[in-house]
Structure formats: C-alpha cells, structure tokens
Design an enzyme around this catalytic site. Structure first.
Site, PDB file in Angstrom:
ATOM      1  N   HIS A   1      20.269   2.194  -4.207  1.00  0.00           N
ATOM      2  CA  HIS A   1      19.080   3.028  -4.134  1.00  0.00           C
ATOM      3  C   HIS A   1      17.850   2.384  -4.760  1.00  0.00           C
ATOM      4  O   HIS A   1      16.754   2.520  -4.261  1.00  0.00           O
ATOM      5  CB  HIS A   1      19.392   4.352  -4.847  1.00  0.00           C
ATOM      6  CG  HIS A   1      18.296   5.358  -4.787  1.00  0.00           C
ATOM      7  ND1 HIS A   1      17.725   5.765  -3.610  1.00  0.00           N
ATOM      8  CD2 HIS A   1      17.666   6.077  -5.776  1.00  0.00           C
ATOM      9  CE1 HIS A   1      16.787   6.676  -3.867  1.00  0.00           C
ATOM     10  NE2 HIS A   1      16.725   6.868  -5.161  1.00  0.00           N
TER      11      HIS A   1
ATOM     12  N   ARG B   1      17.985   3.717 -14.423  1.00  0.00           N
ATOM     13  CA  ARG B   1      16.816   4.594 -14.337  1.00  0.00           C
ATOM     14  C   ARG B   1      17.247   6.053 -14.195  1.00  0.00           C
ATOM     15  O   ARG B   1      18.187   6.352 -13.467  1.00  0.00           O
ATOM     16  CB  ARG B   1      15.961   4.213 -13.126  1.00  0.00           C
ATOM     17  CG  ARG B   1      14.780   5.132 -12.893  1.00  0.00           C
ATOM     18  CD  ARG B   1      13.903   4.676 -11.761  1.00  0.00           C
ATOM     19  NE  ARG B   1      14.513   4.805 -10.463  1.00  0.00           N
ATOM     20  CZ  ARG B   1      14.575   5.947  -9.751  1.00  0.00           C
ATOM     21  NH1 ARG B   1      14.085   7.072 -10.246  1.00  0.00           N
ATOM     22  NH2 ARG B   1      15.143   5.964  -8.559  1.00  0.00           N
TER      23      ARG B   1
ATOM     24  N   SER C   1      -0.960  -4.600   3.461  1.00  0.00           N
ATOM     25  CA  SER C   1       0.413  -4.120   3.591  1.00  0.00           C
ATOM     26  C   SER C   1       0.982  -4.535   4.934  1.00  0.00           C
ATOM     27  O   SER C   1       0.267  -4.593   5.929  1.00  0.00           O
ATOM     28  CB  SER C   1       0.472  -2.600   3.462  1.00  0.00           C
ATOM     29  OG  SER C   1       1.789  -2.148   3.743  1.00  0.00           O
TER      30      SER C   1
ATOM     31  N   ARG D   1      22.922   8.819 -13.109  1.00  0.00           N
ATOM     32  CA  ARG D   1      23.394   8.282 -11.831  1.00  0.00           C
ATOM     33  C   ARG D   1      24.469   7.208 -11.993  1.00  0.00           C
ATOM     34  O   ARG D   1      25.413   7.145 -11.212  1.00  0.00           O
ATOM     35  CB  ARG D   1      22.213   7.703 -11.054  1.00  0.00           C
ATOM     36  CG  ARG D   1      21.298   8.775 -10.550  1.00  0.00           C
ATOM     37  CD  ARG D   1      20.079   8.209  -9.850  1.00  0.00           C
ATOM     38  NE  ARG D   1      19.244   9.320  -9.384  1.00  0.00           N
ATOM     39  CZ  ARG D   1      18.045   9.175  -8.840  1.00  0.00           C
ATOM     40  NH1 ARG D   1      17.514   7.967  -8.703  1.00  0.00           N
ATOM     41  NH2 ARG D   1      17.363  10.226  -8.439  1.00  0.00           N
TER      42      ARG D   1
ATOM     43  N   LEU E   1      19.555   9.239   1.838  1.00  0.00           N
ATOM     44  CA  LEU E   1      19.605   9.845   0.505  1.00  0.00           C
ATOM     45  C   LEU E   1      19.667  11.372   0.576  1.00  0.00           C
ATOM     46  O   LEU E   1      18.901  11.999   1.290  1.00  0.00           O
ATOM     47  CB  LEU E   1      18.332   9.426  -0.246  1.00  0.00           C
ATOM     48  CG  LEU E   1      18.024  10.158  -1.553  1.00  0.00           C
ATOM     49  CD1 LEU E   1      19.009   9.749  -2.633  1.00  0.00           C
ATOM     50  CD2 LEU E   1      16.605   9.860  -2.000  1.00  0.00           C
TER      51      LEU E   1
ATOM     52  N   PHE F   1      16.850  17.734 -13.501  1.00  0.00           N
ATOM     53  CA  PHE F   1      17.296  16.464 -12.928  1.00  0.00           C
ATOM     54  C   PHE F   1      18.319  15.820 -13.857  1.00  0.00           C
ATOM     55  O   PHE F   1      18.428  16.198 -15.024  1.00  0.00           O
ATOM     56  CB  PHE F   1      16.083  15.531 -12.712  1.00  0.00           C
ATOM     57  CG  PHE F   1      15.849  15.191 -11.262  1.00  0.00           C
ATOM     58  CD1 PHE F   1      15.452  16.164 -10.364  1.00  0.00           C
ATOM     59  CD2 PHE F   1      16.046  13.888 -10.789  1.00  0.00           C
ATOM     60  CE1 PHE F   1      15.236  15.858  -9.028  1.00  0.00           C
ATOM     61  CE2 PHE F   1      15.831  13.575  -9.449  1.00  0.00           C
ATOM     62  CZ  PHE F   1      15.438  14.556  -8.567  1.00  0.00           C
TER      63      PHE F   1
ATOM     64  N   GLU G   1      19.003  14.068  -5.773  1.00  0.00           N
ATOM     65  CA  GLU G   1      19.637  14.592  -6.982  1.00  0.00           C
ATOM     66  C   GLU G   1      19.285  16.067  -7.203  1.00  0.00           C
ATOM     67  O   GLU G   1      20.011  16.802  -7.870  1.00  0.00           O
ATOM     68  CB  GLU G   1      19.124  13.763  -8.170  1.00  0.00           C
ATOM     69  CG  GLU G   1      19.828  13.980  -9.464  1.00  0.00           C
ATOM     70  CD  GLU G   1      19.562  12.796 -10.400  1.00  0.00           C
ATOM     71  OE1 GLU G   1      19.882  11.657 -10.027  1.00  0.00           O
ATOM     72  OE2 GLU G   1      19.034  13.033 -11.492  1.00  0.00           O
TER      73      GLU G   1
ATOM     74  N   HIS H   1      22.919   5.352  -6.094  1.00  0.00           N
ATOM     75  CA  HIS H   1      22.707   6.803  -6.137  1.00  0.00           C
ATOM     76  C   HIS H   1      24.025   7.455  -5.723  1.00  0.00           C
ATOM     77  O   HIS H   1      24.624   7.035  -4.733  1.00  0.00           O
ATOM     78  CB  HIS H   1      21.574   7.185  -5.177  1.00  0.00           C
ATOM     79  CG  HIS H   1      21.068   8.580  -5.366  1.00  0.00           C
ATOM     80  ND1 HIS H   1      21.811   9.692  -5.057  1.00  0.00           N
ATOM     81  CD2 HIS H   1      19.879   9.048  -5.835  1.00  0.00           C
ATOM     82  CE1 HIS H   1      21.098  10.774  -5.331  1.00  0.00           C
ATOM     83  NE2 HIS H   1      19.924  10.417  -5.809  1.00  0.00           N
TER      84      HIS H   1
ATOM     85  N   GLN I   1      20.772   0.181  -9.025  1.00  0.00           N
ATOM     86  CA  GLN I   1      21.209   1.573  -9.094  1.00  0.00           C
ATOM     87  C   GLN I   1      21.902   2.037  -7.815  1.00  0.00           C
ATOM     88  O   GLN I   1      21.341   1.925  -6.727  1.00  0.00           O
ATOM     89  CB  GLN I   1      20.001   2.482  -9.347  1.00  0.00           C
ATOM     90  CG  GLN I   1      20.372   3.955  -9.399  1.00  0.00           C
ATOM     91  CD  GLN I   1      19.331   4.786 -10.099  1.00  0.00           C
ATOM     92  OE1 GLN I   1      18.321   5.149  -9.514  1.00  0.00           O
ATOM     93  NE2 GLN I   1      19.565   5.064 -11.379  1.00  0.00           N
TER      94      GLN I   1
ATOM     95  N   ALA J   1       0.833  -1.207   0.000  1.00  0.00           N
ATOM     96  CA  ALA J   1       0.000   0.000   0.000  1.00  0.00           C
ATOM     97  C   ALA J   1       0.863   1.250   0.000  1.00  0.00           C
ATOM     98  O   ALA J   1       0.574   2.232   0.669  1.00  0.00           O
ATOM     99  CB  ALA J   1      -0.952  -0.009   1.187  1.00  0.00           C
TER     100      ALA J   1
END
Lengths: 588, 247
Positions: free
Chosen positions: A354, A389, A37, A286, A243, A117, A246, A233, A231, A13
């Site tokens: 990430h 991505r 969930s 990235r 994090l 971005f 970006e 980051h 990925q 969820a």
C-alpha cells in the site's frame, strides 16, 4: 532543445505537488512556478486515498496523544522533531482545506466530524465519506487554478534532474503529446512524485506509482532512506488489490478467519468487543494486522481462493444506512469487483502492498542534501512514519510537508541562487541521448512486461510481510539479473506521440532502482521492526538498528548502505502496546 | 471462474503514420471477472506494445479511462466483460473530442472550461485558520455534495448532443462544478461565475436531453445542476421586477 524557465519547478501534481504550488504562490506571487506531471492533476493517486486525515481538533484530544501514537506506531524509527511539528501543523492545514472547500463530513452542529482509525488513541481522523483523498485532490487542484503564477505542464514525463556543482537547477521532461524533450530550468526543484507500490505485483497503487521521482533523486546522489519499510494494508480485495479503507474497521467492521473467528485476539490485540475500542483488535496498527494474517495462513485458518488466501471483512452489523453514509465507495467496489455486497455478505480481503514508508531523504524543511532540491509526500522520507505509518497520517503529511517544501523553496529562491554553468545544457543533451538510445536499439531478447513480472514477483517472494536472509538474497540476485537484461531492451513502438511503450520503459528503469534500494536495505537490517519482519532476526535491536538506513546510488552495482541516527527528543524507545493493555476507549 | 477469449475491436490512430483511424481486432484470452481495462492491459503487455490509452487507479476514481465501449461512454475499469456476453467488444476514444492517438483524446478544451468557471471558494467572509472551520450542517453539505463527486472522466461530454454540435458549450461537468461552488454555504461567488455560467454558451445552451446524467459512472446529475441553475436565474430575473429589485 527548448528551454523553459521558472523560479520553482515542481515534479508531480498530486496532493503534495499542488499543496507545494499553492504555498509558493502564497509566499510570493511574483515567483514563477512550473508544475509538471505525467498525468493530469486529478488522475494522481492521491485520489484513491479513502479513509481520512488525522489532526487534533476535538477538545478530548491533544497534540501529545497524536505525537505518541505516531512515534510508537512507527516503532520508534520516527524522527521526533519531525513528528512534533507535523502534529502541530496538521490541524491548521486541514482547516485550510476546509476554507478551500473540501467537503468534510460534518456533525449535526456543523463542525467537522472525526472517525476512529488504527493505532490512534483518540478519534481524530477527518474524513469526506470514504473518498477523502479524492476530495482533497480535487479541492487542491481547483484551488490552485486561483493562482495565476502556477503554470501547469500536464502530461509531461520528467526524465532526469539537472545538477551542477552540488546544486539542482532543473530537469528534463518529455511533452507526451509530441514526444519532444524540454529542458526545465529553475532555481529550486521540488519532487512530489508519489510512492512506488508498483514494484510489487499485488498493490493498491495505481499504474502511475512507479517511483520515478525517487529514482531521479537517487541517481542524482540523494540517498533513499528506510526503503525496506513497505506497508501492507490488511484489507485489499483479492485479484485487483483494490483498497478497502481502514475506516471499514473504524466504523466497526470485524476481521474473521475461515471459522468466523475474530483472530486478532490471538495476536496481542484482544479482547474482542462487539463495538470498536481504540488501539485494539481491528483498530490495531497495519503492520501487526497484516502479520496476523500471515500467521493465520500458516495455521491453515484462511480461506483459499483463486487469487490467493483471504480472510473475511464483516460489515453486515453496521447496517445499510451507515454503510451508505460512511462507506459508499466500499460498497460499490465490493459489489462490483468481488460480487459481495457488504450489507448482506462477508467481503474477502487479504494484505496488499500500500505505501512506502521510505523515500527521498529530507530534513524537516522538506529539503534534501542536494542544494535546491526538495521533496514532499510519499516519495519523500522526512521520517514521521518510521517503521510503520499509521493510517490517516499520509494525507496530512502531504499537506504539512508540501506546504513546507513550497515555503522553503520560495525562501531559497528569494535569497538568490547562483546561475548554473554550461554543464546544464550538456546534461540535458545526455538525458535526451539516453532516451533516444531506447529508440535506436533493435529488438532484444527480453521484453519490458516480462522483466517487470520477474522483478515484481521477486519483490513479493523476497521482501514480503516476513523476510529472511535467503529470500531477500534471492530477490537481490534476480534484481541484478533484471537490471542487466534491461540494458538491452528495445522499444517496440518508435513513434513520438503519446508513446506509452516509452513511458512504461522509463518507469521500469525507475522501478529497478527503487526495488534494489528496498531489497538491499532489507538485507542489511538484521532485526525486526514495524513493517520489516525478519524470520532470522525476530527481535527489535535498538543497539544496532535504531537508525535510518540510507541507500546511496551506485552506478556499477548494488547500493551502498550507511546509517543515520534517529532523532529522539522526548519519547524513549519502548514496547509498542495495543489491545487491552493500551487502555483505549470505546470508539462506538 | 473460467477463461474465455473475446474479440476486442480497438480504434487505432497514430497521427505520424495513419492517414485515418481504423479498427484493429485482438483476440484476447480473458478471465471471467475482468473488466475491459484488464483486456486492454493484456493486449499492451502480451500482444501489442504500440497501443496507447490512459489509465491509472483501476477503481473508478481517477477518471483516466473514459472511452466508448460498444458505442457508450464508460470507464474501462468499470465495464465488466460479463456484461458483454457476445464476446465481441468495440472500443473507441471518447466521442466529441479530437483524437490525440489511439484511445487518447485531446483534453485542452475541457480543461480550459473547467478553469473558466472559477471552481474554487470565493468566500462570503474571509476567515483565518485561528477562527476555525466554517460551520456547515449535514443538510448544507448535502445541498452540493453530489456535484463534488465528478471525476472529470468526460463521459458526459462524449454523449452531450449540444457539445457535439457546438463545442463552445461549457458543457455538463464544468457547469455542474460551477453549481457545486454556487451551492456551497461557504461561497459567495455566483455573480463572478455568471460571466461564463449564464452566458449564451453556458446553462442556456443545454437542451435538457439528460444523457449526461444517464451515463455518469459516479451518479452525478449534471443535467439536474443545470436545470437548478436555470431556475435560480429565472427567479433572479423575475424578482428584478419587484420593488427594490436590481433591474
């Protein structure tokens, strides 16, 4: 075992699961929906997404640009039919979010604002300060309350899918406050359970992201696609892995090495400019930024700390006003966690796991090859992200493909679904027995936390930013060993009410499956592409590997890997171009 | 940065075996820069698999790990050990909520209240996607933005004296959320929310102690939201006596 029936069952969820639920409710309010969930919706990890969601809205932009940025950003491992519809549908989805109350940051005119971005040719990232995922999650959760057909089962831990004769009819789940297992029986099932960053030791991902849904689908015979693409980051806080969006770089932040030098100019991303230029320097993709860190480290130009080597993120020139307006969470997190106020101080950062580009194989309708089973969000791989991505495409993905999964599931149910056979009860009983076995085992020689440490360390050592045959093989061997040892672990907590020893053990079970799919897929992809960089196969090899890896579950050993062609419609594979040659505009 | 050992005194309660809650003390070797959540995770992984608590993001945004730390409601991921120099820290479940187990509290009451205030846009004018976005100036956004920042960690309920006395009170976070939508330029749902918001158990139940706003880890000001809502209703009441008033 109590049986709970619904037309559509959604597992997870977070952003994708809530969007799916709303889509089903809007498609047909008569369909009953069970939304399960293991956490309350607002705890889902969508809340940690910071920077924004990309969608073409401004007059200087167009869908073709977003398409090409995404396809080349993914190193041509993207399915172009999926990207096409994604870029086309995402602006509408973001507008829907606006109508539902998402507090998007605005221009003085009152129109939504966009920010730059990485890897994007035009500024197109919608944002709500630096808490975009948080606001999207709460907007979706609160909006979902409007629909009476959405019945939530908060804190239900889903254990297994129930399939019969090539179709999925439900799942088993444990009500966490009682420890009782329930059989959820439905006509369509949608998995929206998020990624699996926790298979690595150093990750931005929250505790919940253990790949449960991926493992469930995998065990039910659905292949996991492109799992080797993990990925990193480029900007995580050392120690915690928190994090730093970006958007720090989108707003104009610099990455500098120990000499204060903007090192990205040495890796094909230059020239350096005082204000950001799209697709250049700090606004590169990235994968390339994280790889540049690795090279700086090899050259001895990073800064050693207790938590490993770092480089510095310099935001000081942005000024306090802009930082407070655009990056308030970043300021708070940096000040609290590493004692560095970005207004006055350099902030230490290092690459951090990430996002999983790979996941449950679906088509463009979010349908898996198993009839009645759908998947959307990070747990799925519809192939819009390919080998890397682009930042701000994942929040869009969970909306577009969450909505598609919801509409697809509703349509599937309305066409009429054959009732499942008696086998379902037997399968549910098997699932319960599997859980009970954890309780019945007596103390074993291995403990779950120690095995988890072993597994995650192996993944970092073997499947990091750069890999080769030997390191990946070492990881594969450790995973086999961990898997064997895990068979004998015993629960130390035998109680029923909110037994987190049990749930962490079930999560570990999923993590082993997912880690093995990642490592074996990585071993067999003998080329370098996007986030999968092989020191022993340094070139991209389109001849042999312009293909999706498909990992098929094998209960008796390592997965079988076969390959699926990439869908190419209008963009022929070419060189990825960033820096001066990309001709990006100023983003100041 | 060096290691030190803290004494973590944790309230335990397992309904299947404990008659009543009790404190269990763990001696935890900690890194200097840790937060209380790191110490709990150490206990869970290295010392005692039976301890239960909620957590996920470890970055003050998912709202899972609200608990009483030395008597104050805080996020365990935002409670830094360096701020507890004695090396002795007491951890308990959030006050004013039933204990489900150990540090896990029952959230049903809050979730029902959140749902009861209709926390979604009830639009002024229906708008299609083709018509584009509602225009909303930065000033209009600012009018409600800070009330969108609530992470539902429930620290405010744990410190609210009214909620402690009478759990029928809708409470700070849910009322602030209603106010968030009432103040949104896209919304016209205030009347629909008043059934709950302006009822006896709603804003009028708040005695404006303001503790909710003081403990909020996200600097949301629910007490301010409730005062603003009371003021708005006061104005409505007075204008109802004017010629053409709705009275």
């Amino acid at each position: 075992m109590q049986v709970i029936e619904a037309d559509v069952i959604i597992v997870g969820a977070g952003g994708a699961g809530l969007r799916t639920a709303i889509a089903v409710a809007e498609a047909d309010p008569k369909l009953s929906i069970a939304l399960l969930s293991k956490v309350y919706p607002m705890r889902s990890h969508t809340c940690a997404a910071e920077g924004g969601a990309a969608g073409v809205i401004k007059s200087n932009d167009n869908l073709e640009y977003h398409f090409h940025d995404t396809v080349s950003g993914g190193d041509w491992l993207t399915d172009q039919d999926a990207v096409d519809l994604f870029v086309n549908e995402i602006p509408k989805e973001l507008l829907r979010m606006e109508h539902w109350g998402c507090p998007w940051s605005r221009e003085t005119s009152g129109n939504v604002a966009v920010r730059p971005f990485g890897g994007m040719k035009i500024m197109r990232t919608w944002f709500a300060a630096d808490k975009t995922g948080f606001h999207m999650l709460h907007t979706l959760f609160q909006t979902s309350i409007k629909y009476p057909s959405v019945k939530r089962f908060d804190e239900y831990y889903t254990v297994d899918l129930l399939t019969d004769d090539g179709a999925c009819y439900g799942c088993t789940a444990i009500e966490m406050r009682t420890g009782q297992m329930r059989q959820f029986r439905g006509k369509a099932i949608v998995i929206c359970s998020g990624g699996a960053g926790k298979i690595f030791p150093f990750t931005t991902n929250g505790a919940v992201k253990t790949g449960d849904g991926m493992a469930m689908a995998y065990r039910a015979g659905v292949p996991l696609k492109d799992m080797e693409f993990v990925q990193y980051h480029p900007t995580g806080l050392p120690g915690s892995g928190i994090l730093l969006t970006e958007a720090c770089r989108g707003e104009g932040g610099y990455l500098v090495n120990k000499d204060g030098y903007r090192y990205l100019q040495d890796y094909g991303l230059g020239p350096e400019t005082p204000t950001p230029v799209l697709k250049a320097m700090e606004l590169g993709p990235r994968d390339q930024l994280s790889q540049a860190f690795w090279h700086e480290q090899k050259k001895g130009r990073t800064i050693p700390t207790k938590w490993g080597d770092v480089v510095h993120l310099d935001l000081r020139h942005l000024g306090e006003k802009k930082i407070d307006e655009r990056l308030p969470l970043i300021r708070e997190l940096s000040a609290k966690y590493v004692d560095s106020d970005p207004v006055t101080t350099l902030v230490p950062v290092r690459p951090v796991v990430h996002y999983m580009m790979g996941g449950i194989h679906t088509d463009i309708h979010a349908a898996t090859p198993l009839k009645g089973l759908y998947a959307a969000g990070e747990c799925a791989c519809v192939s819009i992200n390919g080998a890397n991505r682009l930042g701000s495409n994942s929040l869009g993905e969970l909306l577009v493909f969450g909505a598609r999964a919801g509409r697809g599931a509703a349509e599937y149910v309305k066409k009429g679904v054959r009732a499942p056979g008696e086998r379902l009860d037997a399968l549910a009983a098997d699932s319960e027995a599997r859980v009970k076995a954890w309780f019945q085992r007596t103390q074993a020689s291995d403990r779950v936390p120690a095995l988890k440490k072993r597994l995650t360390t192996a993944m970092e050592d073997g499947c990091g930013i750069y890999r080769d045959e030997a390191t990946i093989k070492a990881a594969c061997d450790i995973i086999v060993d961990v898997r064997e040892r895990f068979k004998n672990v015993a629960l130390e907590d035998k109680s029923s009410v909110y037994n987190t020893d049990l749930y962490q053990t079930l999560e570990m079970d999923a993590m082993i499956e997912v880690a093995q799919a990642v490592a074996v897929s990585a071993l067999q992809r003998r080329e370098s592409r996007g986030a999968h960089q092989r020191l022993d196969h340094v070139k991209r090899d389109d001849e042999a590997f312009l293909k999706h890896s498909m990992a098929h579950y094998n209960p008796n050993g390592e997965p079988r890997i076969d390959y699926l062609d990439v869908v190419i419609t209008k963009s022929k594979p070419a060189e990825r171009v960033y820096g001066a040659r990309a001709g990006g505009q100023s983003a100041a | 940065m060096s290691e030190r050992t803290i004494e973590l005194e944790v309230l335990r309660y397992r309904p299947e075996q404990d008659q009543e809650p009790f404190f269990q003390t763990y001696k935890v070797p900690c890194e200097e820069e840790w937060v209380v959540l790191d110490a709990l995770n150490y206990v869970k992984e290295e010392m005692d698999r039976t301890l239960s608590y909620r957590w996920s993001c470890h970055m003050f945004v998912c709202g899972s790990c609200g608990m009483m730390i030395d008597g104050e409601p805080k996020l365990a991921c935002k409670a830094f050990l360096k701020d507890y120099p004695t090396g002795k820290i007491r951890v308990e479940p959030l006050s004013n909520f039933p204990i489900e187990r150990d540090l896990v509290v029952v959230l049903d009451d809050f979730v029902e209240k959140l749902e009861s205030v209709k926390p979604y846009i009830i639009p002024k004018e229906e708008r299609t996607v083709e018509q584009g976005e509602y225009l909303q100036t930065p000033a209009q956004l600012k009018a409600f933005k800070q009330y969108t920042l609530c992470i539902n960690c429930l620290c405010c309920y744990a410190v609210c004296p009214q909620y402690g006395l009478d759990e029928s009170f809708v409470g700070p976070a849910a009322l602030a959320l209603a106010h968030r939508y009432n103040m949104d330029s896209r919304d016209l749902g205030r009347a629909a929310r008043d059934d709950v918001v302006a009822a006896a158990e709603g804003i009028w139940h708040c005695s404006f102690v303001g503790a909710c706003s003081q403990v909020c880890p996200k600097d949301v000001d629910p007490a301010g939201a409730i005062q603003q809502a009371k003021f708005a209703h006061g104005i409505d009441y007075l204008t109802s006596f004017l010629p053409g008033g709705k009275r």
